[in-house]
Structure formats: structure tokens, C-alpha cells
Scaffold this motif. Structure first.
Motif, PDB file in Angstrom:
ATOM      1  N   ILE A 240       7.752  -5.260  13.514  1.00  0.00           N
ATOM      2  CA  ILE A 240       8.774  -6.158  14.067  1.00  0.00           C
ATOM      3  C   ILE A 240       8.157  -7.537  14.290  1.00  0.00           C
ATOM      4  CG2 ILE A 240      10.326  -6.603  16.015  1.00  0.00           C
ATOM      5  CD1 ILE A 240      10.609  -3.577  16.356  1.00  0.00           C
ATOM      6  N   GLY A 241       6.967  -7.555  14.899  1.00  0.00           N
ATOM      7  CA  GLY A 241       6.306  -8.832  15.187  1.00  0.00           C
ATOM      8  C   GLY A 241       5.991  -9.613  13.922  1.00  0.00           C
ATOM      9  N   SER A 242       5.780  -8.918  12.813  1.00  0.00           N
ATOM     10  CA  SER A 242       5.378  -9.594  11.574  1.00  0.00           C
ATOM     11  C   SER A 242       6.498 -10.473  11.011  1.00  0.00           C
ATOM     12  CB  SER A 242       4.921  -8.572  10.523  1.00  0.00           C
ATOM     13  OG  SER A 242       6.026  -7.946   9.918  1.00  0.00           O
ATOM     14  N   SER A 243       7.728 -10.240  11.457  1.00  0.00           N
ATOM     15  CA  SER A 243       8.830 -11.095  10.981  1.00  0.00           C
ATOM     16  C   SER A 243       8.890 -12.388  11.784  1.00  0.00           C
ATOM     17  CB  SER A 243      10.163 -10.358  11.118  1.00  0.00           C
ATOM     18  OG  SER A 243      10.544 -10.315  12.483  1.00  0.00           O
ATOM     19  N   PRO A 402      -3.935 -16.135  11.263  1.00  0.00           N
ATOM     20  CA  PRO A 402      -3.078 -17.099  10.554  1.00  0.00           C
ATOM     21  C   PRO A 402      -2.666 -16.603   9.172  1.00  0.00           C
ATOM     22  CG  PRO A 402      -5.355 -17.911  10.744  1.00  0.00           C
ATOM     23  CD  PRO A 402      -5.295 -16.623  11.494  1.00  0.00           C
ATOM     24  N   LYS A 403      -3.412 -15.613   8.653  1.00  0.00           N
ATOM     25  CA  LYS A 403      -3.074 -15.121   7.304  1.00  0.00           C
ATOM     26  C   LYS A 403      -2.139 -13.913   7.350  1.00  0.00           C
ATOM     27  CE  LYS A 403      -7.208 -16.615   4.913  1.00  0.00           C
ATOM     28  NZ  LYS A 403      -8.545 -16.171   4.587  1.00  0.00           N
ATOM     29  N   ALA A 404      -1.709 -13.511   8.572  1.00  0.00           N
ATOM     30  CA  ALA A 404      -0.875 -12.301   8.681  1.00  0.00           C
ATOM     31  C   ALA A 404       0.409 -12.473   7.868  1.00  0.00           C
ATOM     32  CB  ALA A 404      -0.546 -12.036  10.136  1.00  0.00           C
ATOM     33  N   LYS A 405       0.763 -11.423   7.155  1.00  0.00           N
ATOM     34  CA  LYS A 405       1.962 -11.477   6.310  1.00  0.00           C
ATOM     35  C   LYS A 405       3.066 -10.650   6.936  1.00  0.00           C
ATOM     36  CE  LYS A 405      -0.158 -11.906   1.827  1.00  0.00           C
ATOM     37  NZ  LYS A 405       0.035 -11.540   0.457  1.00  0.00           N
ATOM     38  N   ILE A 406       4.285 -10.910   6.526  1.00  0.00           N
ATOM     39  CA  ILE A 406       5.381 -10.043   6.968  1.00  0.00           C
ATOM     40  C   ILE A 406       5.137  -8.641   6.407  1.00  0.00           C
ATOM     41  CG2 ILE A 406       6.882 -10.678   4.999  1.00  0.00           C
ATOM     42  CD1 ILE A 406       9.252 -10.465   7.029  1.00  0.00           C
ATOM     43  N   GLY A 407       5.392  -7.622   7.219  1.00  0.00           N
ATOM     44  CA  GLY A 407       5.235  -6.238   6.763  1.00  0.00           C
ATOM     45  C   GLY A 407       6.419  -5.874   5.878  1.00  0.00           C
ATOM     46  N   ARG A 408       6.134  -5.525   4.653  1.00  0.00           N
ATOM     47  CA  ARG A 408       7.233  -5.261   3.741  1.00  0.00           C
ATOM     48  C   ARG A 408       6.721  -4.309   2.659  1.00  0.00           C
ATOM     49  NH1 ARG A 408      10.526  -3.733  -0.064  1.00  0.00           N
ATOM     50  NH2 ARG A 408      12.428  -4.964  -0.274  1.00  0.00           N
ATOM     51  N   PRO A 409       6.796  -2.979   2.939  1.00  0.00           N
ATOM     52  CA  PRO A 409       6.280  -2.021   1.964  1.00  0.00           C
ATOM     53  C   PRO A 409       7.143  -1.964   0.698  1.00  0.00           C
ATOM     54  CG  PRO A 409       6.779  -0.966   4.077  1.00  0.00           C
ATOM     55  CD  PRO A 409       7.361  -2.338   4.120  1.00  0.00           C
ATOM     56  N   ARG A 410       6.621  -1.343  -0.342  1.00  0.00           N
ATOM     57  CA  ARG A 410       7.390  -1.115  -1.576  1.00  0.00           C
ATOM     58  C   ARG A 410       8.031   0.265  -1.507  1.00  0.00           C
ATOM     59  NH1 ARG A 410       6.956  -5.950  -4.612  1.00  0.00           N
ATOM     60  NH2 ARG A 410       8.127  -4.755  -6.136  1.00  0.00           N
ATOM     61  N   GLN A 411       8.769   0.610  -2.508  1.00  0.00           N
ATOM     62  CA  GLN A 411       9.310   1.962  -2.621  1.00  0.00           C
ATOM     63  C   GLN A 411       9.205   2.403  -4.075  1.00  0.00           C
ATOM     64  OE1 GLN A 411      13.570   2.063  -2.008  1.00  0.00           O
ATOM     65  NE2 GLN A 411      13.969   0.986  -3.908  1.00  0.00           N
ATOM     66  N   ILE A 412       9.379   3.691  -4.285  1.00  0.00           N
ATOM     67  CA  ILE A 412       9.517   4.198  -5.645  1.00  0.00           C
ATOM     68  C   ILE A 412      10.963   4.665  -5.757  1.00  0.00           C
ATOM     69  CG2 ILE A 412       8.777   6.018  -7.245  1.00  0.00           C
ATOM     70  CD1 ILE A 412       5.952   5.510  -6.171  1.00  0.00           C
ATOM     71  N   TYR A 413      11.721   3.980  -6.551  1.00  0.00           N
ATOM     72  CA  TYR A 413      13.161   4.235  -6.600  1.00  0.00           C
ATOM     73  C   TYR A 413      13.449   5.529  -7.351  1.00  0.00           C
ATOM     74  CZ  TYR A 413      18.098   3.706  -7.701  1.00  0.00           C
ATOM     75  OH  TYR A 413      19.440   3.929  -7.822  1.00  0.00           O
ATOM     76  N   VAL A 414      14.226   6.418  -6.746  1.00  0.00           N
ATOM     77  CA  VAL A 414      14.557   7.689  -7.399  1.00  0.00           C
ATOM     78  C   VAL A 414      16.081   7.945  -7.403  1.00  0.00           C
ATOM     79  CG1 VAL A 414      12.318   8.790  -6.896  1.00  0.00           C
ATOM     80  CG2 VAL A 414      14.173   8.983  -5.236  1.00  0.00           C
TER      81      VAL A 414
END
Ligand code: CMC
Length: 428
Positions: A240-243, A402-414
Motif C-alpha cells: 500500500i505504501g509503495s503507491s 529513493p529508488k523504491a518502486k511501486i509494488g506491482r507483481p506480474r501474473q501468468i494468464y490462464v
């Protein structure tokens, strides 16, 4: 150790730099994986994925070791207080005597909440569970916190102190509301723990009688919960904080994640399980058989852990305090005996031995909270008060990068492949 690892295959030759650690497993940096190979990683439950570098808490799950900022949990439980440990977890060092006195004073002066918040708390139904009440209380607190929602060091400092100071007040108000009793103002002549106990169990009409053993046991229990690296609720706080969301919104998310029975909600589930065993008259042996039979879907609550493949060091410390508190207060000795019997049965059974399932922090904590006088619905709230310094420290660590990125994982679409919209009159 080599400073990079290569994977080759499927026409790719991918080199991953090794990310070193002070203790525990190092990692492979896969940040270029997708761009280089076209593959993403797949890690169900993120069991093999380090989502961040962190300097706060170290766990060796095989050896049953837990340290905050390098200090073993056993030494902190023996010698520290919750507020001192909170300072350590948040600021990275044990405070000097002056720093501790100033920190305690700053917290003490912030324990009250706006009068309108006390009135709002009366709006929650008496039967509402205190975890959503606490999460709502935190969001309500953010609406009264204009000067500490920002990103300046001063605002973050203020929010830190307000949260540590006010969460026990909110927790006690949720509890008092559930009982239809008067919500007491904090008494700043008392210690942090005493204040919370009095706000929970006291009445405006009479002085509250403290038991040193109970005050100390609660202090220790909160120390044991203060942080636990990237568990489900802490990862939620970070995500949440990463946004860019503020600390109140992030911590409220942590409370909600903690409420589940696989996480902090397990302390309530354990006592419900023990009571169900008692009420049904089933033997411990039979219950263990049911747990082992996967078809039943029954789990031994308070057992097993993603990281600990040995006795949870927190459970070992809690067990030592269980007797002292129960000797003082009329706790559920009958349930404690069932718990001890369950532990013996499980630790001697191949199912649990092979899977390295040991009692975790939640196995005995509920029984102590119950002996202190808290209803089972409050157990996870107590966990949340304890975990607060960890959530704050992890949120601040995220913000200080300062380099922290927004948390945004990928998915494997099924799901279904591309198909054309079917007008409603053509559907069967
Ligand atoms: N009772 C029975 N079997 C269990 C239990 C349990 N409590 N925990 C794990 N197992 C089995 C599981 O079925 C699996 O068996 P198999 O290999 O045959 O499929 C094996 O042990 C490995 O378990 P897992 O589910 O892959 O482990 P995980 O790391 O994904 O889950 C856990 C960890 C804590 C969610 C799980 O152990 C559990 O559900 N425990 C009960 C709930 C509980 O006490 N939670 C509190 C955790 S500690 C404090 C906190 O985080 O709040």
C-alpha cells in the motif's frame, strides 16, 4: 560465492547478479529477467521471493532464531520494554536513557483522541468484531491528522508517535463499546501498558488495581510481536505504501491483512479450536487424526509457519509466561491442558515431524490473553498493537529508499484466449 548466477536454455543466456545478505540466504537479482528472456518468474505464495532488502528483522527459521536490529528476541523479552523495543525497531538503535525518557514522554502526551472520535466509536454495533473497528478507527484517525499525512520528516515523525500513542486508545474504545461501558480517558501518569489495561478493564468510578505479573506479561507479549520481517500484513503495509499512500492508510491495510485466521487471526482460532475439542468430548488423539486426514480440511491452528521449520522462539517464551498468568488469574486451565496434550501428540507424530510443523506464536498467546480477561475477539487486536512498530519501521524504511518502486507483481494468464463478443439474442 560467485557474484552472479547464469541460467541458459530455451535460446537464452541470462546472468543474474547475486544480492548479498549479512545473514541468511542471498538472492538472485531477476529484475532484467522478463526484458531479457521474455519469461517471468512464478512463485506461488511468494515463498521463494525476497520482495525487498531490509535492515530491521532477521529470522533463521531452521534454527528458530529471531532478532530485531541484531538483538535476540530472548534478550529483549527478558530485559527490554515494549516502548524501548518499538524505538529500537523504528529507529535502529537502542535508545540512551535520555532518548527513552523523551520518547516515552512524547508518546504519553499523544494518547488522547479527538472527542468526536470517541463519539464515532459509539456508532459501531456492539457485536462488531474489534479488528474492523480498529481498522476503521485508523482511517478515522487519518481524517483528524492533517498535519501528519505528508512526506516531510516532521510529518512522518508525528504520525509515528501518534500511531504508537493512539492505537491502544482506539483498541480499548472498540472493546469498551462492545461492552456498552464508558470509554475512559488515558491517564498519562501510567506506563504505556498500564494505561492500556486500565482503559480496557477500568471504570470511571473506581481506581484500577494492577497486577505487576500481568502488566509485565503483556509487555513481553507485545515485544514478541513487534516485527516479523515480510509477513503477510507487513507486505501489505509495504505494498500500500509503495503507491505513495500515507502511513495511516498503509497500517490500516496491515490490520485487515492480520485479521485472517492463517495470520494474526490464528490466536482467536486456536482458542476456538481448543474449546470445540473440549465441548465435543473428542480425544486429542482423534482430533490429530482428523487433522492428518486431508479430506477433512481441518488444520491444527497455531501450528506451522512459512519460515520456522523449528520451534517458534516466540512460542517458547510465551509458554514460560502462561503458567505465571494463569496462577494469578482464573484462566482456562482445561484448555491449556488440551493445548499441551495437542503439542505433545503433534511433536511425536510423523505427519508433523516430516512437515516440520511446530507451535507458532499464536498457539499459547490466546490462552494468556484470555486469562488476562480479554475476550477472544480482542486477541488479534493485541497482536496488532504489538506489530505496529514493525509496520511503521517497514513503511519508513520503504520511504527512505529513493529508488523504491511501486509494488506491482506480474501474473501468468490462464483465462480464455481472445474471443468475439456474442450479442445477447445469440447466446444459448
Ligand atoms: N495443520 C495441519 N497441516 C498443516 C498445517 C497445520 N496447521 N500447517 C501446514 N500443514 C501442512 C500442509 O497441509 C502441507 O501439507 P502437504 O505437504 O501434505 O500438502 C504442509 O504442511 C506445508 O504447509 P503449507 O500450507 O504449504 O505451508 P505454508 O507455509 O503455505 O503455510 C501457515 C503456513 C502458517 C499458513 C500454515 O502452517 C497454517 O495454515 N497454519 C495454521 C494457521 C496458523 O497457525 N497461522 C499462524 C501463523 S504464525 C503467526 C502469524 O503469521 O500470524
Amino acid at each position: 560465492m560467485s557474484d552472479s548466477v547464469r541460467i541458459t536454455g530455451l535460446g537464452h543466456d541470462f546472468e543474474m547478479p547475486v544480492v548479498g545478505s549479512v545473514d541468511g540466504p542471498a538472492g538472485f537479482d531477476i529484475s532484467r529477467l522478463l526484458a531479457t528472456t521474455g519469461f517471468t518468474s512464478y512463485d506461488d505464495g511468494l515463498a521463494n521471493t525476497a520482495s525487498t532488502k531490509s535492515a530491521i528483522t532477521y529470522i533463521d527459521g531452521d534454527a528458530g532464531i529471531l532478532r530485531y536490529r541484531g538483538y535476540p528476541i530472548e534478550e529483549l523479552a527478558e530485559q527490554s520494554t515494549f516502548l524501548e523495543t518499538a524505538y529500537l525497531v523504528i529507529y535502529g538503535e537502542l535508545p540512551t536513557a535520555t532518548q527513552l525518557a523523551e520518547w516515552e514522554d512524547r508518546i504519553r502526551r499523544k494518547t488522547m483522541v479527538d472527542e468526536r472520535m470517541r463519539e464515532f466509536f459509539r456508532m459501531f454495533p456492539r457485536r462488531s468484531h474489534p479488528m474492523p473497528v480498529l481498522a476503521s478507527g485508523l482511517m478515522m484517525l487519518s481524517t483528524f491528522s492533517f498535519d501528519s499525512l505528508g512526506e516531510s520528516p516532521r510529518a512522518i515523525e508525528k504520525a509515528t508517535e501518534r500511531l504508537i500513542a493512539k492505537v491502544p486508545t482506539l483498541a480499548a474504545y472498540g472493546y469498551k463499546n462492545s461492552r456498552g461501558e464508558a470509554m475512559l480517558y488515558p491517564d498519562n501518569s501510567l506506563s504505556y501498558i498500564e494505561n492500556f489495561l486500565r482503559m480496557s478493564f477500568g471504570y470511571p468510578t473506581e481506581a484500577y488495581a494492577f497486577h505487576d505479573e500481568i502488566t509485565r506479561a503483556l509487555d513481553v507479549l507485545l515485544i514478541l510481536h513487534a516485527d516479523h520481517e515480510q509477513n503477510c500484513s507487513t507486505s501489505t503495509v509495504r505494498l500500500i505504501g509503495s503507491s505513495g499512500a500515507n502511513i495511516y492508510a498503509s497500517v490500516a491495510g496491515g490490520v485487515n491483512a492480520l485479521s485472517g485466521p492463517l495470520h494474526g487471526g490464528a490466536n482467536q482460532a486456536v482458542v476456538e479450536m481448543l474449546a470445540a475439542i473440549k465441548d465435543s468430548g473428542i480425544s486429542v488423539k482423534e482430533y490429530v487424526q482428523q487433522v492428518k486426514d486431508k479430506k477433512t480440511g481441518i488444520k491444527l491452528m497455531g501450528f506451522g509457519h512459512r519460515i520456522y521449520k523449528n520451534y517458534d522462539p516466540r512460542a517458547a517464551i510465551i509458554k514460560q509466561h502462561a503458567d505465571a498468568v494463569m496462577n494469578l488469574k482464573a484462566g482456562r486451565r482445561d484448555l491449556l491442558e488440551i493445548a499441551q496434550e495437542l503439542e505433545q501428540a503433534a511433536l511425536g507424530d510423523d505427519y508433523f515431524v516430516e512437515r516440520k510443523l511446530y507451535p507458532n506464536v499464536d498457539f499459547y498467546s490466546g490462552l494468556i490473553y484470555e486469562a488476562m480477561g480479554f475476550p477472544k475477539e480482542m486477541f488479534t487486536v493485541l497482536f496488532a498493537i504489538g506489530r505496529l512498530p514493525g509496520w511503521i519501521a517497514q513503511w519508513r524504511e520503504l520511504r527512505s529508499n529513493p529508488k523504491a518502486k511501486i509494488g506491482r507483481p506480474r501474473q501468468i494468464y490462464v483465462g480464455p484466449a481472445k474471443r468475439e463478443y456474442v450479442p445477447i439474442h445469440e447466446r444459448d
